[in-house]
Write a protein that holds these residues in place. Structure first.
Motif, PDB file in Angstrom:
ATOM      1  N   GLY A  20      20.869   7.093  89.209  1.00 47.39           N
ATOM      2  CA  GLY A  20      20.432   6.799  87.985  1.00 47.39           C
ATOM      3  C   GLY A  20      19.148   7.599  87.440  1.00 47.39           C
ATOM      4  O   GLY A  20      18.952   7.805  86.225  1.00 47.39           O
ATOM      5  N   SER A 166      20.742   2.382  77.564  1.00 53.15           N
ATOM      6  CA  SER A 166      21.607   1.582  78.114  1.00 53.15           C
ATOM      7  C   SER A 166      22.205   0.642  77.270  1.00 53.15           C
ATOM      8  O   SER A 166      23.217   0.001  77.510  1.00 53.15           O
ATOM      9  CB  SER A 166      20.751   0.908  79.177  1.00 53.15           C
ATOM     10  OG  SER A 166      19.502   0.092  78.583  1.00 53.15           O
ATOM     11  N   TYR A 171      25.080   6.214  81.127  1.00 51.55           N
ATOM     12  CA  TYR A 171      24.775   6.249  82.456  1.00 51.55           C
ATOM     13  C   TYR A 171      23.249   6.781  82.657  1.00 51.55           C
ATOM     14  O   TYR A 171      22.921   7.791  82.407  1.00 51.55           O
ATOM     15  CB  TYR A 171      25.681   6.938  83.279  1.00 51.55           C
ATOM     16  CG  TYR A 171      25.297   6.769  85.012  1.00 51.55           C
ATOM     17  CD1 TYR A 171      25.973   5.960  85.573  1.00 51.55           C
ATOM     18  CD2 TYR A 171      24.428   8.117  85.324  1.00 51.55           C
ATOM     19  CE1 TYR A 171      25.421   5.903  86.782  1.00 51.55           C
ATOM     20  CE2 TYR A 171      24.247   7.928  86.826  1.00 51.55           C
ATOM     21  CZ  TYR A 171      24.806   7.015  87.462  1.00 51.55           C
ATOM     22  OH  TYR A 171      24.247   7.080  88.840  1.00 51.55           O
ATOM     23  N   GLU A 172      22.393   5.724  83.030  1.00 50.44           N
ATOM     24  CA  GLU A 172      20.866   6.297  83.133  1.00 50.44           C
ATOM     25  C   GLU A 172      20.399   5.126  84.040  1.00 50.44           C
ATOM     26  O   GLU A 172      20.998   4.152  84.379  1.00 50.44           O
ATOM     27  CB  GLU A 172      20.203   6.649  82.076  1.00 50.44           C
ATOM     28  CG  GLU A 172      20.265   5.729  80.747  1.00 50.44           C
ATOM     29  CD  GLU A 172      19.427   4.423  80.999  1.00 50.44           C
ATOM     30  OE1 GLU A 172      18.362   4.602  81.476  1.00 50.44           O
ATOM     31  OE2 GLU A 172      19.904   3.203  81.030  1.00 50.44           O
ATOM     32  N   LEU A 173      19.099   5.144  84.582  1.00 50.46           N
ATOM     33  CA  LEU A 173      18.362   4.337  85.432  1.00 50.46           C
ATOM     34  C   LEU A 173      18.386   2.863  84.927  1.00 50.46           C
ATOM     35  O   LEU A 173      18.829   2.170  85.756  1.00 50.46           O
ATOM     36  CB  LEU A 173      16.967   4.982  85.642  1.00 50.46           C
ATOM     37  CG  LEU A 173      16.095   4.232  86.438  1.00 50.46           C
ATOM     38  CD1 LEU A 173      16.711   4.116  87.777  1.00 50.46           C
ATOM     39  CD2 LEU A 173      14.803   4.715  86.758  1.00 50.46           C
ATOM     40  N   VAL A 176      22.038   1.607  85.448  1.00 45.96           N
ATOM     41  CA  VAL A 176      22.075   1.063  86.718  1.00 45.96           C
ATOM     42  C   VAL A 176      21.323  -0.054  87.307  1.00 45.96           C
ATOM     43  O   VAL A 176      22.077  -0.978  87.922  1.00 45.96           O
ATOM     44  CB  VAL A 176      22.009   2.258  87.585  1.00 45.96           C
ATOM     45  CG1 VAL A 176      21.994   1.997  89.120  1.00 45.96           C
ATOM     46  CG2 VAL A 176      22.701   3.472  87.402  1.00 45.96           C
TER      47      VAL A 176
END
Length: 222
Positions: A20, A166, A171-173, A176
């Motif tokens: 992420g 998000s 899709y990123e930290l 996730v």
């Protein structure tokens, strides 16, 4: 208050969280690259002789800087499909970050270019330098030195802003982390760890930018 901390869920999910982080940096890098293109093009258009073009750039900067990023990305993701333009979450995130960062980059780059006094340019020509040398040694290098701290700060800000992506399932930290939290119901452990990861990303970026600044931008601006 019988909550018992259990960071084992975070430990098991660490590979996904690290991927992420990679997704966050990828979005930020792509967004900042687009922002730089918009910034350089915007500065050229902002200083053009065409009044309508200058007005267009000024309007773009004012609209983007005075509206929330969440509204901007929702507009791209939910409103544009109504007129036939549908983007996937990643493309939406990159374009939204690029547009948002571009509005700030225009002002940062323009400020750097305007910080070069006309007398310095005239002195360059008087010394026999040709147009390319004047641009490279008298305009570009001091301008880059002057805007480097602001641009790197904007890049770090864009990296943190990418967490809002998000909201459209990019899709990123943070996205996730949301999936891990919904599977484990360990909100405190997950978001405590994500906070630390964002801090680590910011510190590493600042350290990297400081090294680059010391290596390439240690010359005086004037």
């Amino acid at each position: 208050m019988g909550y018992t901390l259990d960071f084992s869920v975070v430990w098991h999910a660490m590979p996904a969280l690290l991927w992420g982080c990679v997704g966050t940096l990828g979005l930020a890098l792509a967004g900042m690259s687009l922002a730089m293109l918009i910034g350089v093009g915007g500065v050229a258009a902002r200083d053009s002789k065409a009044a309508w073009l200058r007005g267009l750039v000024i309007g773009f900067v004012e609209v983007v800087r005075n509206t929330p990023f969440l509204v901007q990305i929702f507009f791209l993701f939910f409103a544009l499909p109504l007129v036939g333009l549908k983007l996937n979450p990643t493309a939406t995130a990159v374009i939204a970050l690029g547009i948002n960062g571009g509005a700030y980059a225009i002002e940062i780059i323009r400020g750097g270019v305007q910080s070069i006094h006309k007398g310095q340019v005239e002195a360059g020509y008087a010394l026999g330098l040709h147009k390319g040398q004047v641009f490279r040694f008298i305009v570009l290098k001091p301008a880059l030195r002057a805007i480097y701290p602001s641009l790197t700060g904007q890049f770090i800000m864009l990296t943190l802003t990418s967490s809002i992506c998000s909201a459209v399932s990019a899709y990123e930290l943070t996205s996730v982390a949301q999936r891990i939290e919904s599977d484990t119901f360990r909100s405190f452990e997950v978001y405590f760890s994500v906070t630390f990861l964002y801090l680590a990303i910011s510190w590493l970026l600042m350290l990297g930018f400081a090294v680059i600044s010391h290596r390439f931008f240690s010359y005086p601006t004037r």
